[in-house]
Design an enzyme around this catalytic site. Structure first.
Site, PDB file in Angstrom:
ATOM      1  N   SER A  33      90.870  47.669  66.732  1.00 10.99           N
ATOM      2  CA  SER A  33      92.088  46.900  66.971  1.00 10.99           C
ATOM      3  C   SER A  33      93.060  47.142  65.824  1.00 10.99           C
ATOM      4  O   SER A  33      92.669  47.547  64.725  1.00 10.99           O
ATOM      5  CB  SER A  33      91.767  45.401  67.105  1.00 10.99           C
ATOM      6  OG  SER A  33      91.000  44.939  66.001  1.00 10.99           O
ATOM      7  N   GLU A  73      96.581  45.664  63.641  1.00 13.16           N
ATOM      8  CA  GLU A  73      97.394  44.497  63.300  1.00 13.16           C
ATOM      9  C   GLU A  73      98.828  44.907  62.976  1.00 13.16           C
ATOM     10  O   GLU A  73      99.076  45.876  62.270  1.00 13.16           O
ATOM     11  CB  GLU A  73      96.792  43.769  62.101  1.00 13.16           C
ATOM     12  CG  GLU A  73      97.559  42.502  61.725  1.00 13.16           C
ATOM     13  CD  GLU A  73      96.836  41.689  60.673  1.00 13.16           C
ATOM     14  OE1 GLU A  73      95.731  41.187  60.990  1.00 13.16           O
ATOM     15  OE2 GLU A  73      97.352  41.568  59.553  1.00 13.16           O
ATOM     16  N   ASP A 116      99.304  30.293  54.869  1.00 12.48           N
ATOM     17  CA  ASP A 116      99.618  30.206  53.444  1.00 12.48           C
ATOM     18  C   ASP A 116     100.059  28.791  53.064  1.00 12.48           C
ATOM     19  O   ASP A 116     100.913  28.199  53.736  1.00 12.48           O
ATOM     20  CB  ASP A 116     100.743  31.181  53.081  1.00 12.48           C
ATOM     21  CG  ASP A 116     100.339  32.635  53.285  1.00 12.48           C
ATOM     22  OD1 ASP A 116      99.128  32.919  53.174  1.00 12.48           O
ATOM     23  OD2 ASP A 116     101.224  33.468  53.563  1.00 12.48           O
ATOM     24  N   PHE A 130      98.213  43.909  47.186  1.00 15.44           N
ATOM     25  CA  PHE A 130      97.433  43.362  48.299  1.00 15.44           C
ATOM     26  C   PHE A 130      96.095  42.829  47.798  1.00 15.44           C
ATOM     27  O   PHE A 130      95.671  41.722  48.169  1.00 15.44           O
ATOM     28  CB  PHE A 130      97.191  44.425  49.369  1.00 15.44           C
ATOM     29  CG  PHE A 130      98.389  44.762  50.205  1.00 15.44           C
ATOM     30  CD1 PHE A 130      99.255  43.776  50.652  1.00 15.44           C
ATOM     31  CD2 PHE A 130      98.659  46.076  50.558  1.00 15.44           C
ATOM     32  CE1 PHE A 130     100.364  44.082  51.432  1.00 15.44           C
ATOM     33  CE2 PHE A 130      99.759  46.398  51.331  1.00 15.44           C
ATOM     34  CZ  PHE A 130     100.618  45.404  51.766  1.00 15.44           C
ATOM     35  N   HIS A 162      89.054  46.732  62.313  1.00 17.96           N
ATOM     36  CA  HIS A 162      90.372  46.126  62.547  1.00 17.96           C
ATOM     37  C   HIS A 162      91.312  46.704  61.485  1.00 17.96           C
ATOM     38  O   HIS A 162      91.129  46.462  60.288  1.00 17.96           O
ATOM     39  CB  HIS A 162      90.279  44.610  62.427  1.00 17.96           C
ATOM     40  CG  HIS A 162      91.566  43.892  62.683  1.00 17.96           C
ATOM     41  ND1 HIS A 162      92.143  43.835  63.934  1.00 17.96           N
ATOM     42  CD2 HIS A 162      92.386  43.187  61.851  1.00 17.96           C
ATOM     43  CE1 HIS A 162      93.258  43.120  63.868  1.00 17.96           C
ATOM     44  NE2 HIS A 162      93.431  42.729  62.617  1.00 17.96           N
TER      45      HIS A 162
END
Length: 285
Positions: free
Chosen positions: A8, A10, A102, A212, A262
């Site tokens: 998959s 994102e 968040d 990140f 993913h």
């Protein structure tokens, strides 16, 4: 016989007119790889769901494939979440990625403001109001959520999400396969049987990768960090090195029976497709 791995991709809602204009082409290129579905993150910084909704519609319009919105509950009421679920259900959405979201910069604790304190509360609410109408994916943190008190408390939070009705989990990015396998072992020992899909982030720059990892609490191995820093001003060499690192990570995961991968695409088709082709060549060699 185990099922073949599921893949998959994102996406995030574009933040600029240029991003909006480019997104259909990105989606179309990624759709050529025939993913199981696309997921779409919440608005930048947890801003709103409108961008997510529009991007979901774009995915379906451009590809006909399934699209799963990220639904966050931070600062939300039960009425707001109920309205969002009804909107997605009316649009034909059958999969939700349920997250806390968040926290505001002014938050004094790890409890979210609003009527939902944790992602587990959101999962329970979806099941209470919609039964099995949605497949629910949740987040997993092999190296611990950066705001968790300790690994044990973080794992307990994950257990609650599963007990509330999560069908599967998507992990935060990581570059250490042992962290993933250790987490899966803990889940198996705790009797948790849902599939846990590794989240894969292609490496395309030194600064972004470091940012990140710092933001989500993921470890960037020292040897990788030092090599990226050395190649920072040689983009082609950095991309080749990053591709090698992430390809080896994916090969290790697939060789050891993960249910799928993913990919965090950052709305770019090129890095993910390059990784995909590299993996396909290595798997068939």
């Amino acid at each position: 016989m185990p099922s073949p791995p599921r893949f998959s991709f994102e996406l995030f809602p574009p933040r600029t007119p240029e991003g909006v204009a480019k997104l259909p082409a990105v989606i179309s290129r990624l759709a050529e790889l025939k993913p199981d579905y696309f997921s779409v993150t919440h608005g930048a910084g947890g801003s709103d769901q409108d961008g997510t909704y529009e991007t979901i519609l774009t995915v379906v319009r451009e590809t006909g494939l399934e699209a799963a919105p990220h639904l966050t509950c931070v600062g939300s009421t039960r009425a707001n979440i109920a309205a969002a679920l009804d909107r997605y259900r009316s649009a034909g959405v059958r999969r939700i990625v349920a997250l806390r979201g968040d926290l505001p910069a002014t938050a004094l604790s790890t409890e979210a403001p609003g009527e939902f304190k944790y992602a587990s509360d959101l999962v329970c609410f979806i099941r209470e109001t919609h039964g099995d109408q949605f497949r629910i994916e949740v987040a997993a943190y092999p190296e611990m959520h950066p705001q968790a008190q300790n690994p044990g408390a973080d794992f307990d939070n994950f257990v609650r999400k599963v007990e509330c009705g999560a069908d599967a989990a998507l992990t935060q990015l990581f570059y250490n396969a042992d962290a993933y396998f250790h987490f899966v072992d803990r889940c198996e020992k705790a009797g948790l049987r849902i599939p846990i899909y590794p989240g894969i982030m292609p490496i395309t720059s030194y600064d972004k990768t470091l940012r990140f990892c710092t933001g989500c609490g993921a470890d960037l191995p020292r040897w990788v960090r030092l090599r990226l820093a050395e190649l920072e001003n040689d983009r082609d060499a950095l991309l080749d090195f990053g591709l090698e690192v992430v390809t080896r990570l994916c090969e290790t995961l697939l060789r050891n029976g993960v249910p799928g991968l993913h990919f965090y695409t950052i709305n770019q088709a090129g890095p993910t497709m390059r990784l995909w082709e590299n993996l396909k060549l290595s798997v068939t060699a």
